[in-house]
Design an enzyme around this catalytic site. Sequence first.
Site, PDB file in Angstrom:
ATOM      1  N   LYS A  37       0.841  -1.191   0.000  1.00 30.15           N
ATOM      2  CA  LYS A  37       0.000   0.000   0.000  1.00 30.15           C
ATOM      3  C   LYS A  37       0.879   1.245   0.000  1.00 30.15           C
ATOM      4  O   LYS A  37       1.813   1.344   0.787  1.00 30.15           O
ATOM      5  CB  LYS A  37      -0.911   0.019   1.239  1.00 30.15           C
ATOM      6  N   ASP A  64      -3.644   4.327  -1.518  1.00 27.79           N
ATOM      7  CA  ASP A  64      -4.511   4.830  -0.433  1.00 27.79           C
ATOM      8  C   ASP A  64      -4.565   6.359  -0.528  1.00 27.79           C
ATOM      9  O   ASP A  64      -3.991   7.066   0.296  1.00 27.79           O
ATOM     10  CB  ASP A  64      -3.908   4.365   0.896  1.00 27.79           C
ATOM     11  N   LYS A  66      -7.344   8.331  -0.734  1.00 22.90           N
ATOM     12  CA  LYS A  66      -8.444   8.931   0.046  1.00 22.90           C
ATOM     13  C   LYS A  66      -8.935  10.236  -0.576  1.00 22.90           C
ATOM     14  O   LYS A  66      -9.000  11.275   0.085  1.00 22.90           O
ATOM     15  CB  LYS A  66      -8.009   9.194   1.487  1.00 22.90           C
ATOM     16  N   ASP A  69     -13.305  15.408  -2.746  1.00 19.55           N
ATOM     17  CA  ASP A  69     -13.409  16.715  -3.399  1.00 19.55           C
ATOM     18  C   ASP A  69     -14.722  16.716  -4.174  1.00 19.55           C
ATOM     19  O   ASP A  69     -15.522  15.788  -4.032  1.00 19.55           O
ATOM     20  CB  ASP A  69     -12.184  16.924  -4.311  1.00 19.55           C
ATOM     21  N   THR A 123      -9.628   4.845  11.390  1.00 24.36           N
ATOM     22  CA  THR A 123      -9.466   4.022  12.602  1.00 24.36           C
ATOM     23  C   THR A 123      -8.710   4.761  13.704  1.00 24.36           C
ATOM     24  O   THR A 123      -8.615   4.263  14.824  1.00 24.36           O
ATOM     25  CB  THR A 123      -8.729   2.706  12.267  1.00 24.36           C
ATOM     26  N   GLY A 213       1.053  -1.482   8.714  1.00 18.74           N
ATOM     27  CA  GLY A 213       2.171  -0.575   8.485  1.00 18.74           C
ATOM     28  C   GLY A 213       3.287  -0.808   9.480  1.00 18.74           C
ATOM     29  O   GLY A 213       4.092  -1.740   9.356  1.00 18.74           O
ATOM     30  N   ARG A 214       3.310   0.020  10.520  1.00 17.54           N
ATOM     31  CA  ARG A 214       4.435   0.038  11.448  1.00 17.54           C
ATOM     32  C   ARG A 214       4.766  -1.286  12.119  1.00 17.54           C
ATOM     33  O   ARG A 214       5.957  -1.531  12.373  1.00 17.54           O
ATOM     34  CB  ARG A 214       4.222   1.164  12.476  1.00 17.54           C
TER      35      ARG A 214
HETATM   36  O1  C5P Z   1       1.339   1.866  10.757  1.00 16.68           O
HETATM   37  P1  C5P Z   1      -0.107   1.440  10.717  1.00 16.68           P
HETATM   38  O2  C5P Z   1      -0.291  -0.063  10.726  1.00 16.68           O
HETATM   39  O3  C5P Z   1      -0.949   2.134  11.773  1.00 16.68           O
HETATM   40  O4  C5P Z   1      -0.612   1.930   9.278  1.00 16.68           O
HETATM   41  C1  C5P Z   1      -1.964   1.947   8.923  1.00 16.68           C
HETATM   42  C2  C5P Z   1      -2.081   2.458   7.519  1.00 16.68           C
HETATM   43  O5  C5P Z   1      -3.463   2.445   7.141  1.00 16.68           O
HETATM   44  C3  C5P Z   1      -1.583   3.877   7.313  1.00 16.68           C
HETATM   45  O6  C5P Z   1      -0.987   3.904   6.017  1.00 16.68           O
HETATM   46  C4  C5P Z   1      -2.845   4.724   7.333  1.00 16.68           C
HETATM   47  O7  C5P Z   1      -2.736   5.842   6.500  1.00 16.68           O
HETATM   48  C5  C5P Z   1      -3.878   3.746   6.761  1.00 16.68           C
HETATM   49  N1  C5P Z   1      -5.275   3.966   7.160  1.00 16.68           N
HETATM   50  C6  C5P Z   1      -5.698   4.003   8.463  1.00 16.68           C
HETATM   51  N2  C5P Z   1      -7.026   4.203   8.765  1.00 16.68           N
HETATM   52  C7  C5P Z   1      -7.912   4.312   7.787  1.00 16.68           C
HETATM   53  C8  C5P Z   1      -7.504   4.262   6.436  1.00 16.68           C
HETATM   54  C9  C5P Z   1      -6.161   4.070   6.155  1.00 16.68           C
HETATM   55  O8  C5P Z   1      -4.887   3.851   9.367  1.00 16.68           O
HETATM   56  N3  C5P Z   1      -9.209   4.423   8.060  1.00 16.68           N
END
Ligand code: C5P
Length: 238
Positions: A37, A64, A66, A69, A123, A213-214
């Site tokens: 992603k 992603d 998002k 507009d 989230t 992600g992290r």
């Molecule tokens: O690092 P982490 O696991 O928190 O990353 C979550 C990823 O999902 C990030 O790239 C964030 O931008 C994305 N995201 C999110 N909540 C959403 C939509 C996308 O955390 N509702």
Amino acid sequence: MTSALFPNPVFVALDTPDLARALAIAEAVKPYVGGLKVGLEFITALGPDAVRRVTQTGLPVFADVKFHDIPNTVAGASRAIAMLGVRIFNVHASGGGGMIRAAADAIADIYPRPLLLAVTVLTSLDDSALTAVGQATPAGEQATRLAGLAKESGADGVVCSAHEIGMVRKAAGADFLTAVPGIRPAGADLADQRRVMTPAAARAAGADILVVGRPITAAADPASAARLIAEELGAARP
Ligand code: C5P
């Protein structure tokens, strides 16, 4: 539910402005994940050529972006992101039914047509954060409402919290895709996420795509972090 679409549901969020680092993580985790992603940080810093470069890894790419507009602008942006060869992209469902429909119509004749997801409620927002921006409806109820709107406006699925999958499916049907961020293996740092779930629990709840992600990218060894998640999901390659 096991989605035939993505047998390994893990999409790694490459949230970095550094293309070399993103590609190094992508190559390291490739055997253990289902996709990559790229989001606002990556795309804003590195541009469309870098998105194309990530698609060349051979893994499906989720942009992603998002978008949120007016419909005409979102239609043009949706076409532009689809032309980069991504498998999935998204818009904010709160942009309204007309905006979601404009995105869906704009990509209808592109082959292969990417999947269009609509973000319900971030989230990172809990009910008190939602109240602070003037939205009194609890997160789960709001996500369900937006999922119904996204479905009737031509989206293929939503981005929502794993806690909302059941409600979303009730509102939008069993085939409506769910992509869930806020995934945290047991004991992992929550960081700024609030409505979280473990990978196995989110998959058991029926998520088609797990955005991680992290927990992978900030690990000392991203490949073994990804492998452990794949094993937890029974998605590891033999
Ligand atoms: O690092 P982490 O696991 O928190 O990353 C979550 C990823 O999902 C990030 O790239 C964030 O931008 C994305 N995201 C999110 N909540 C959403 C939509 C996308 O955390 N509702």
